[in-house]
Design a protein around this motif. Structure first.
Motif, PDB file in Angstrom:
ATOM      1  N   GLY A 371       0.835  -1.204   0.000  1.00  0.00           N
ATOM      2  CA  GLY A 371       0.000   0.000   0.000  1.00  0.00           C
ATOM      3  C   GLY A 371       0.863   1.246   0.000  1.00  0.00           C
ATOM      4  O   GLY A 371       1.989   1.240   0.508  1.00  0.00           O
ATOM      5  N   TRP A 412      -3.491  -2.080   2.101  1.00  0.00           N
ATOM      6  CA  TRP A 412      -4.372  -0.943   2.319  1.00  0.00           C
ATOM      7  C   TRP A 412      -4.367  -0.045   1.082  1.00  0.00           C
ATOM      8  O   TRP A 412      -3.475  -0.101   0.243  1.00  0.00           O
ATOM      9  N   SER A 413      -5.396   0.785   1.030  1.00  0.00           N
ATOM     10  CA  SER A 413      -5.527   1.707  -0.103  1.00  0.00           C
ATOM     11  C   SER A 413      -6.335   2.911   0.340  1.00  0.00           C
ATOM     12  O   SER A 413      -7.039   2.874   1.358  1.00  0.00           O
ATOM     13  N   LEU A 419      -9.957   5.335   4.030  1.00  0.00           N
ATOM     14  CA  LEU A 419      -8.816   4.426   4.177  1.00  0.00           C
ATOM     15  C   LEU A 419      -9.385   3.021   4.341  1.00  0.00           C
ATOM     16  O   LEU A 419     -10.216   2.770   5.224  1.00  0.00           O
ATOM     17  N   ARG A 420      -8.941   2.090   3.474  1.00  0.00           N
ATOM     18  CA  ARG A 420      -9.375   0.692   3.562  1.00  0.00           C
ATOM     19  C   ARG A 420      -8.151  -0.177   3.784  1.00  0.00           C
ATOM     20  O   ARG A 420      -7.158  -0.065   3.055  1.00  0.00           O
ATOM     21  N   LEU A 421      -8.232  -1.023   4.821  1.00  0.00           N
ATOM     22  CA  LEU A 421      -7.121  -1.913   5.166  1.00  0.00           C
ATOM     23  C   LEU A 421      -7.667  -3.313   5.385  1.00  0.00           C
ATOM     24  O   LEU A 421      -8.762  -3.491   5.958  1.00  0.00           O
ATOM     25  N   GLU A 422      -6.878  -4.301   4.937  1.00  0.00           N
ATOM     26  CA  GLU A 422      -7.292  -5.694   5.123  1.00  0.00           C
ATOM     27  C   GLU A 422      -6.115  -6.517   5.635  1.00  0.00           C
ATOM     28  O   GLU A 422      -5.007  -6.442   5.118  1.00  0.00           O
ATOM     29  N   THR A 468     -11.098  -6.513   8.217  1.00  0.00           N
ATOM     30  CA  THR A 468     -11.178  -5.345   7.335  1.00  0.00           C
ATOM     31  C   THR A 468     -11.392  -4.077   8.168  1.00  0.00           C
ATOM     32  O   THR A 468     -12.103  -4.091   9.174  1.00  0.00           O
ATOM     33  N   GLN A 470     -12.243   0.116   7.661  1.00  0.00           N
ATOM     34  CA  GLN A 470     -12.627   1.217   6.790  1.00  0.00           C
ATOM     35  C   GLN A 470     -12.901   2.435   7.651  1.00  0.00           C
ATOM     36  O   GLN A 470     -13.676   2.366   8.611  1.00  0.00           O
TER      37      GLN A 470
END
Length: 479
Positions: A371, A412-413, A419-422, A468, A470
């Motif tokens: 990311g 993440w992105s 902000l989205r993280l997995e 996840t 967000q």
């Protein structure tokens, strides 16, 4: 015609010496044979309080008064009746010119003329005001030269000392970073300002100096301080804002002292203004840092308290609880170390994640981070570090890192202001959803979500745990 008996009249010590002197041994002859012109000018100089010496004839035979005898010093009384070129032998060339010019009917005038004279056994510089005029005899021809001699040595030395003091003051003003100023007795007029470059210099008097230099909001406070200083004649000390030479607003520490004359009359104020703009900014920054530190400490203590309560309440036995509590405190401390290095101005999301998961890895190849780096707030960094610690601990005990093949991918992105993280685990033991959620799960789902102002979800999928995250980008990042 003036009779010889009783001549000259009066004249103090020199009058008596002239009456008793053997003038027949000189080129001007006995007193009784003096021409009337010589007698008249001698009588005149004897009655004058000003130092006067008469140089008579080609030899410049010296006749002088009491005032001149003080100037002559140790040469008196031997100087009386001597030839000027011999009596003042160290300046014979100078006096030779005086006689030549005076006997030609011309005058000479010198102001603060420096001559080297024998005093106290050695040549010393002496300064004098000298006025030479010819004296005419009965035929109208120049027969002598009369000299008015006023020594100005003390004045000249005092002026030199004053100039030296002014030179040193000028050097100090040019060397100092302070602005040096002078004010009228009532402060109604800025007389002069020089020195430091942060304020505009004032080479001419200014009556509108307050409007020119002071911040409008500070003028009443400055006026009140000035009024008190003038009334009490005590030094003025004040910090206030000013218009700087570059047009910006700055701060100065100003101190001025009253100057009085010998009669005690207040004549002006002399002061210096120091630029304390950076100091004020630094102090303000420190104040904000201290306030922020207090806030951070309170938040950290609250977090430690919550971790302690939930860890010890949920753990099956004390030893396990102590181990979990210590590990969580280490994760919290490491996150604080990261923020301290960044002066609590935020942290790198990648570094916060990497620092939290690295201690749990036996093989770095089994964990990937992907990311674009994002600067996150101190609050987000602490919450993210604790959540990553809990996920890593679970992976070591039960998940992908509990066997030899499992892997963890963290990606993440940033898109659409979110902000989205997995967190995704693969190739570990088959995952079975727990019958009840422990503190670790609640810390991840509720704690992290609450800190981020977003949503956090754990998925207990058979092929591996997935988490996840967000959250609004504005809530978790710093500028």
């Amino acid at each position: 015609m003036m009779g010889d008996e009783g001549y000259p009249i009066g004249g103090g010590q020199l009058g008596q010496l002239i009456r008793d002197f053997d003038w027949a041994a000189t080129s001007i002859g006995p007193l009784a044979q003096w021409p009337q012109s010589l007698k008249s000018v001698t009588q005149m100089l004897l009655l004058s309080p000003v130092p006067i010496v008469l140089l008579w004839g080609e030899d410049g035979v010296m006749i002088y008064n009491d005032a001149y005898s003080e100037f002559a010093g140790s040469r008196h009384p031997a100087l009386l009746g001597s030839k000027v070129r011999e009596g003042w032998s160290e300046i014979s060339d100078f006096n030779d010119n005086v006689m030549r010019v005076g006997l030609s009917g011309q005058t000479l005038a010198y102001r603060d003329q420096e001559l080297a004279l024998q005093r106290r056994g050695k040549l010393e510089p002496v300064w004098m005001d000298l006025d030479y005029s010819p004296v005419l005899d009965e035929s109208g021809a120049p027969a002598g030269v009369i000299a008015i001699v006023v020594e100005t040595t003390q004045k000249v030395l005092a002026q030199r000392q004053l100039r030296e003091s002014e030179r040193r003051l000028r050097a100090f003003v040019e060397a100092t970073s302070d602005a040096i100023y002078r004010m009228s007795p009532d402060w109604s007029e800025l007389i002069h300002m020089d020195g430091g470059t942060f304020l505009t210099h004032a080479s001419a008097a200014q009556t509108d100096w307050m409007e020119a230099y002071l911040h409008p909001e500070d003028i009443p406070r400055v006026q009140a301080a000035i009024a008190e200083a003038v009334a009490t004649r005590r030094p003025l000390e004040l910090e206030h804002r000013v218009h700087q030479a570059d047009g910006s607003i700055g701060w100065v520490a100003s101190r001025a002292v009253p100057l009085t004359d010998e009669a005690g009359t207040l004549v002006e104020w002399f002061g210096a203004a120091s630029d304390i703009t950076e100091q004020r900014r630094t102090n303000e920054h420190l104040r904000l840092v201290i306030n922020e530190l207090n806030h951070r400490v309170k938040n950290t203590l609250a977090m430690v308290q919550a971790i302690a309560m939930r860890t010890f309440r949920a753990a099956p036995d004390l030893a396990v609880a102590q181990e979990q509590f210590a590990a969580r405190l280490v994760a919290l401390a490491q996150a604080n170390d990261l923020l301290t290095g960044e002066r609590w101005a935020g942290a790198s999301l990648r570094e916060a994640i990497d620092q939290a998961v690295r201690p749990h890895q036996h093989d770095p190849a089994r964990c990937t981070l992907e990311g674009a780096d994002v600067r996150i707030s101190p609050k987000t960094a602490l919450a993210m570090a604790l959540a990553m610690h809990e996920l890593s601990t679970n992976a070591v005990k039960y998940g992908a890192w509990s066997n030899e093949t499992g892997r963890v991918a963290i990606a993440w992105s940033v898109a659409g202001g979110q902000l989205r993280l997995e967190w995704r685990e693969r190739d570990g033991p088959i995952v079975v959803a727990p019958a009840r959620r422990g503190f670790g799960s609640r810390l991840i789902e509720r704690g992290l979500a609450g800190e981020l102002g977003g949503a956090v979800t754990l998925y207990f999928e058979p092929e591996g745990l997935r988490c996840t995250v967000q959250a609004p980008l504005a809530a978790v990042t710093v500028e």
